[in-house]
Design an enzyme around this catalytic site. Structure first.
Site, mmCIF file in Angstrom:
data_model
loop_
_atom_site.group_PDB
_atom_site.id
_atom_site.type_symbol
_atom_site.label_atom_id
_atom_site.label_comp_id
_atom_site.label_asym_id
_atom_site.label_seq_id
_atom_site.Cartn_x
_atom_site.Cartn_y
_atom_site.Cartn_z
ATOM 1 C CE LYS A 207 24.149 48.864 54.893
ATOM 2 N NZ LYS A 207 24.128 47.878 55.947
ATOM 3 C CD GLU A 213 36.297 58.664 57.853
ATOM 4 O OE1 GLU A 213 35.079 58.683 57.541
ATOM 5 O OE2 GLU A 213 36.685 58.390 59.003
ATOM 6 N N GLY A 268 28.038 46.406 56.209
ATOM 7 C CA GLY A 268 29.219 46.956 55.535
ATOM 8 C C GLY A 268 30.393 45.992 55.525
ATOM 9 N NE ARG A 269 30.790 43.954 61.637
ATOM 10 C CZ ARG A 269 29.898 44.848 62.050
ATOM 11 N NH1 ARG A 269 29.882 46.057 61.516
ATOM 12 N NH2 ARG A 269 29.008 44.550 62.974
ATOM 13 C CD GLU A 354 32.627 48.271 62.110
ATOM 14 O OE1 GLU A 354 32.013 47.823 61.135
ATOM 15 O OE2 GLU A 354 33.290 49.330 62.051
ATOM 16 C CG HIS A 385 62.444 38.015 61.184
ATOM 17 N ND1 HIS A 385 63.687 37.577 61.601
ATOM 18 C CD2 HIS A 385 61.954 37.062 60.362
ATOM 19 C CE1 HIS A 385 63.943 36.405 61.016
ATOM 20 N NE2 HIS A 385 62.904 36.069 60.270
ATOM 21 C CE LYS A 513 31.111 56.551 61.790
ATOM 22 N NZ LYS A 513 30.014 55.887 61.109
HETATM 23 O O1 LIG Z 1 30.137 52.038 53.530
HETATM 24 P P1 LIG Z 1 30.006 53.191 54.435
HETATM 25 O O2 LIG Z 1 28.571 53.528 54.728
HETATM 26 O O3 LIG Z 1 30.756 54.382 53.911
HETATM 27 O O4 LIG Z 1 30.632 52.811 55.840
HETATM 28 C C1 LIG Z 1 31.974 52.505 55.976
HETATM 29 C C2 LIG Z 1 32.253 51.849 57.283
HETATM 30 O O5 LIG Z 1 31.863 52.703 58.351
HETATM 31 C C3 LIG Z 1 31.285 51.944 59.399
HETATM 32 O O6 LIG Z 1 29.924 52.170 59.404
HETATM 33 C C4 LIG Z 1 31.764 52.337 60.751
HETATM 34 O O7 LIG Z 1 33.106 52.592 60.805
HETATM 35 C C5 LIG Z 1 31.598 50.496 59.030
HETATM 36 O O8 LIG Z 1 30.737 49.604 59.604
HETATM 37 C C6 LIG Z 1 31.513 50.565 57.552
HETATM 38 O O9 LIG Z 1 32.075 49.456 56.938
#
Ligand SMILES: O=P(O)(O)OC[C@H]1O[C@](O)(CO)[C@@H](O)[C@@H]1O
Length: 549
Positions: A207, A213, A268-269, A354, A385, A513
């Site tokens: 987003k 990452e 995002g979620r 979250e 299990h 972060k």
């Molecule tokens: O889609 P992006 O901006 O890479 O964010 C990934 C994820 O990081 C967060 O902002 C925080 O971990 C989430 O809310 C989101 O889904």
């Protein structure tokens, strides 16, 4: 009574009712409330929810419904669907529901119709998927792009991977989907080993297009592409971006025609319904992607149009509030009895924790109520299990959602009846338990002498009265899956309303972060460099790490 006073009175009444129930087993409630099984179950959008195995009475439920009224839940549901800026701390509307509303309704946001915007972008995205499927769009060397590597994390990963796994029997012939999320380079390397540079499409899903990452993985994937026979011109055939940040996408080197957008009113979620769902559309095709949206829309219509006492997300949320705030249960298990839903617990961990893992209310004050529980889970019967020992006999109660389909997506011999028997047995065992007398009787019947039976029996006692919901569907399809996800989204929203928190921000992820950014340069820097000292434990760990790199 008005305002806070009224709210306090309802909470007092709830506590009184909970106290009254302390000595009343759930099984007794079935005797006291003759129609309990029928009254504590509800059907909507292809899902059937039985919440009668919770330690809550009809009176308790009525008080919770009053509480919801007091918290202005109906008005807040309208505000959600109408695009009011209910995500106050980010000054955003929350309109994932507009992404699946294909009814022709208009939802205005900043002068634009959110449903129309969503339709336009969805059509672009689905046309792109169609072109890949038909071979109208090929890789740079003219080969079909049959492999997708989705690079994203959190909401840009968990929803898509969960859905693609859940819809395995709907996968289009010959298509392969991979999801890379972890900044641990092994995740990408392990994936790249399995793909062919000529037939792979990389989807960079983020987003913000700034997430460490995802951007690290995307850059490494690009390097791999270029050093494994891919050309600079070929990038446009093998890389697409899903993002709200068009400028950052362009700076990365992905052209606007290979970018599918969405908007800041999609959290995002809550984004799998948007362009973030491209990997889903590529995996299962246009019709099934639309089926997923339609299932969610059916749940949306139920949620916004049904009285609270018959409203599945509302009831599920209120029972959850009872378990969390009156029974003081801090952990909630998601237990899908369907192998294809094996990523649902991970998906719901983000969706719920979250959203509702907050201590400060919308008004900025510390919450006096406990908020979101810890969510965990595993596909049944594997969990049985592993950790069900604690569910049945641990010192702390865990509330559970048992989820299953009456008919398997893929039947095999007598597997499914066995799975269903386990699905029904576990909530029954949690509720009924096994008293000491019965445990002793069983041991005596097995031939133990009285002394041995008395010694062993306490270990075989199940105290019971452990709460659970059972959620069934005829079959796991794109439609029922969509409804299931939307059910949880709305449940989480309702609980946020009752707790008075903003379920749509996530400030709690920021500090880690920020600190990782400060620590990164110190990982390889010599110990005597000019960085200010960190806490002694972290400094010691850094030294241990540096000595070995
Ligand atoms: O889609 P992006 O901006 O890479 O964010 C990934 C994820 O990081 C967060 O902002 C925080 O971990 C989430 O809310 C989101 O889904």
């Amino acid at each position: 009574m008005v305002g806070q006073e009224c709210g306090r009175a309802i909470w007092d009444a709830l506590r009184d009712e909970q106290e009254r129930l302390e000595d009343v087993a759930i099984l007794r409630l079935f005797e006291e409330e003759g129609q309990r099984a029928q009254e504590f179950s509800v059907e909507a959008a292809g899902l059937y929810l039985d919440y009668s195995k919770n330690h809550i009475s009809q009176a308790g439920l009525q008080q919770l419904l009053q509480l919801a009224e007091h918290c202005e839940l109906p008005q807040k549901i309208s505000a959600l669907f109408n695009g009011e800026r209910i995500n106050r701390t980010e000054d955003r509307a929350v309109l994932h529901t507009a992404l699946r509303d294909r009814s022709g309704r208009r939802v205005m946001i900043d002068g634009d119709d959110a449903c129309a915007l969503a339709t336009q972008e969805r059509n672009r995205m689905l046309a792109f998927a169609d072109d890949i499927h038909s071979g109208r769009r090929l890789g740079a060397t003219g080969k079909r792009l049959n492999t997708v590597v989705n690079i994203g994390i959190g909401g840009s990963d968990l929803g898509p991977v969960m859905v693609v796994e859940a819809l395995r029997p709907y996968w289009l012939n010959g298509r392969r989907s991979f999801f890379v999320s972890n900044v641990d380079g092994q995740h990408l390397l392990d994936t790249l080993e399995q793909v062919d540079v000529e037939t792979t499409l990389f989807i960079v899903a983020s987003k913000t297009f700034t997430t460490q990452e995802t951007m690290t993985n995307a850059r490494s994937a690009l390097d791999w592409f270029l050093s494994n026979g891919g050309s600079e011109e070929g990038v446009r055939d093998h890389f697409v971006a899903l993002s709200t940040n068009v400028q950052a996408v362009q700076e990365f080197g992905i052209a606007p025609q290979c970018t599918f957008g969405f908007w800041d009113w999609v959290g995002g979620r809550y984004s799998l319904w948007s362009s973030i769902g491209l990997s889903i559309a590529l995996g299962v095709g246009r019709e099934n992607f639309l089926g997923l949206l339609d299932g969610a829309f059916a749940m949306d219509e139920h949620f916004r149009g049904t009285d609270m006492q018959d409203n599945m997300p509302v009831l599920m949320a209120l029972v959850g509030v009872w378990n969390r705030n009156l029974e003081d249960i801090a952990v909630h298990a998601i237990l899908p009895y369907d192998q294809h839903l094996h990523r649902l617990p991970a998906y719901l961990q983000q969706a719920d924790m979250e959203s509702n893992g907050k201590s400060v209310c919308v008004n900025g004050e510390w919450s006096s109520l406990s908020t979101g529980p810890v969510i965990f889970g595993e596909a049944g019967t594997n969990g049985q299990h592993a950790f069900y020992q604690l569910l049945h006999q641990g010192t702390d109660k865990v509330s559970c959602d048992f989820i299953g389909a009456v008919n398997s997506q893929r039947e095999l011999g007598d597997h499914h009846p066995k799975l269903l028997a386990n699905l029904l047995a576990q909530p029954r065992a949690l509720m009924c338990g096994k008293p000491l007398a019965e445990a002793t009787r069983e041991l005596l019947a097995e031939g133990l002498d009285t002394a041995a039976a008395d010694t062993l029996a306490p270990h075989k006692v199940f105290d019971g009265d452990r709460p659970s919901n059972t959620l069934l569907m005829d079959r796991l399809t794109p439609q029922t899956l969509g409804a299931l996800i939307a059910l949880y989204e709305h449940k989480i929203f309702v609980q946020g309303v009752i707790w008075g928190i903003n379920s749509f921000d996530q400030w709690g992820v920021e500090l880690g972060k920020q600190l990782a950014g400060e620590i990164l340069p110190r990982i390889s820097a010599p110990a005597d460099c000019q960085h200010p000292k960190l806490d002694p434990s972290t400094e010691q760990l850094l030294t241990w790490i540096r000595d070995r790199r």
